[in-house]
Scaffold this active site. Structure first.
Site, PDB file in Angstrom:
ATOM      1  N   ASP A  90      41.362 -33.262   8.380  1.00 26.97           N
ATOM      2  CA  ASP A  90      41.779 -32.755   9.689  1.00 26.97           C
ATOM      3  C   ASP A  90      40.732 -33.151  10.730  1.00 26.97           C
ATOM      4  O   ASP A  90      39.542 -32.841  10.584  1.00 26.97           O
ATOM      5  CB  ASP A  90      41.912 -31.230   9.662  1.00 26.97           C
ATOM      6  CG  ASP A  90      43.071 -30.756   8.796  1.00 26.97           C
ATOM      7  OD1 ASP A  90      43.887 -31.599   8.380  1.00 26.97           O
ATOM      8  OD2 ASP A  90      43.149 -29.538   8.546  1.00 26.97           O
ATOM      9  N   THR A 144      58.216 -16.694   7.489  1.00 25.24           N
ATOM     10  CA  THR A 144      56.988 -16.193   8.098  1.00 25.24           C
ATOM     11  C   THR A 144      57.173 -16.151   9.612  1.00 25.24           C
ATOM     12  O   THR A 144      57.780 -17.036  10.216  1.00 25.24           O
ATOM     13  CB  THR A 144      55.776 -17.048   7.727  1.00 25.24           C
ATOM     14  OG1 THR A 144      55.976 -18.404   8.150  1.00 25.24           O
ATOM     15  CG2 THR A 144      55.557 -17.032   6.226  1.00 25.24           C
ATOM     16  N   ASP A 191      49.548 -21.934   5.143  1.00 29.70           N
ATOM     17  CA  ASP A 191      49.164 -22.384   3.798  1.00 29.70           C
ATOM     18  C   ASP A 191      48.334 -21.325   3.082  1.00 29.70           C
ATOM     19  O   ASP A 191      48.449 -21.154   1.865  1.00 29.70           O
ATOM     20  CB  ASP A 191      48.387 -23.702   3.883  1.00 29.70           C
ATOM     21  CG  ASP A 191      49.242 -24.835   4.420  1.00 29.70           C
ATOM     22  OD1 ASP A 191      50.452 -24.851   4.134  1.00 29.70           O
ATOM     23  OD2 ASP A 191      48.705 -25.696   5.132  1.00 29.70           O
TER      24      ASP A 191
END
Length: 306
Positions: free
Chosen positions: A13, A212, A245
């Site tokens: 990332d 979610t 995650d």
């Protein structure tokens, strides 16, 4: 200890922090820049391992410095990387913009992840040893389908995070035990903006769904029953990257330990709430001792909320 195999991506990332995300064609000045090991697969592996699972990773890194770092990060977190391949060329990267509200926008370049198009015999054997197989959509769809079908044949529970969102083939849905989209992914998959309606629509294809809802918590739906809303702890978000995650990795551990679904969701939401209080994806994920302490004393989280 619950055994989890992750078939998924590993990315480095490349994260920039800004007061606000730029509009199309606009340039803004960032506050800081970090490189953080990530990828939805690796993130879920780290989250599950830190939450107390026994975790192994199937995927690929590149033959570059990022690949070395990604493998080392997983191993440092006690994730088995024996079947994590090294591919010629670059590792996957994710280019992340995080604003001052903790929101993010992400562009993923697959790199080595794109080389994982099928399972080896060793991969299949490893999946067969697991209680749960975690899947996402940052690898080629062919291997995701193959992984799910293999797990179903071997009696292994499959948990699919449908991100990045794309059309899901019938054979993948037929081999999925639990589908975990966020509210935007659920809407994209069904065309329905109401999470309850979307969850009910998804139950036509899979037996269990968790949608979610970010700070609002999550919605659990199973065939033959009304959806159950599970609220999330209130916290001040610093960086929401990797929160989903974190939730999935912790949820896989909680379900594997036999916790009832509402309790498992609340435990996983506690893990996600802890993660958004820190910068980064894998670097923000909490350890089991932290999750247990916050789960027993949710006021300790809410005390820092605004």
């Amino acid at each position: 200890m619950t055994s989890i195999v992750v078939l998924g991506s590993t990315n480095m990332d490349l994260v920039v922090y800004v007061p606000r995300a730029p509009a199309l064609g606009e340039t803004v000045t960032g506050r800081s820049f970090r490189t953080v090991p990530g990828g939805k697969g690796a993130n879920q592996a780290v989250a599950a391992a830190r939450a107390g699972g026994e975790v192994a990773m199937i995927g690929a890194v590149g033959a570059d410095g990022f690949g070395t770092q990604l493998r080392a990060t997983l191993e440092h977190c006690a994730v088995d990387t024996d079947l994590l391949r090294t591919s010629e060329g670059p590792s996957g990267t994710a280019h992340v913009v995080v604003d001052d509200e903790g929101g993010n926008a992400i562009v993923v370049v697959p790199g080595a992840n794109g080389t994982v198009t099928s399972l080896t015999h060793g991969d299949e054997a490893l999946i067969g040893t697991a209680d749960t197989l975690l899947l996402q959509l940052e690898l080629p769809l062919s291997v995701v389908v193959e992984g799910a079908v293999t797990a179903r044949r071997l009696g292994v529970r499959t948990v699919l995070t449908p991100a990045p969102t794309q059309a899901l083939p019938p054979e993948l849905l037929a081999a999925t035990d639990l589908l975990v989209p966020n509210e935007h992914e659920a809407a994209a998959l069904t065309g329905l903006t109401d999470p309850r309606e979307a969850a009910q629509a998804l139950l036509r294809d899979v037996p269990e769904v968790v949608v979610t809802l970010g700070a609002a918590g999550s919605l659990y739906a199973v065939r033959g029953a009304e959806p159950v809303a599970v609220p999330a702890p209130r916290v001040r978000a610093v960086d929401t990257t990797g929160a989903g995650d974190t939730f999935v990795g912790a949820l896989a551990v909680a379900l594997g330990e036999g916790r009832p679904a509402p309790e498992a969701l609340a435990w996983a939401q506690t893990a996600a709430a802890l993660s958004v209080r820190r910068e980064g994806a894998s670097t923000s994920m909490p350890y089991r001792v932290e999750i247990e302490a916050a789960f027993r004393s949710p006021d300790s989280l809410e005390a820092n909320a605004v």
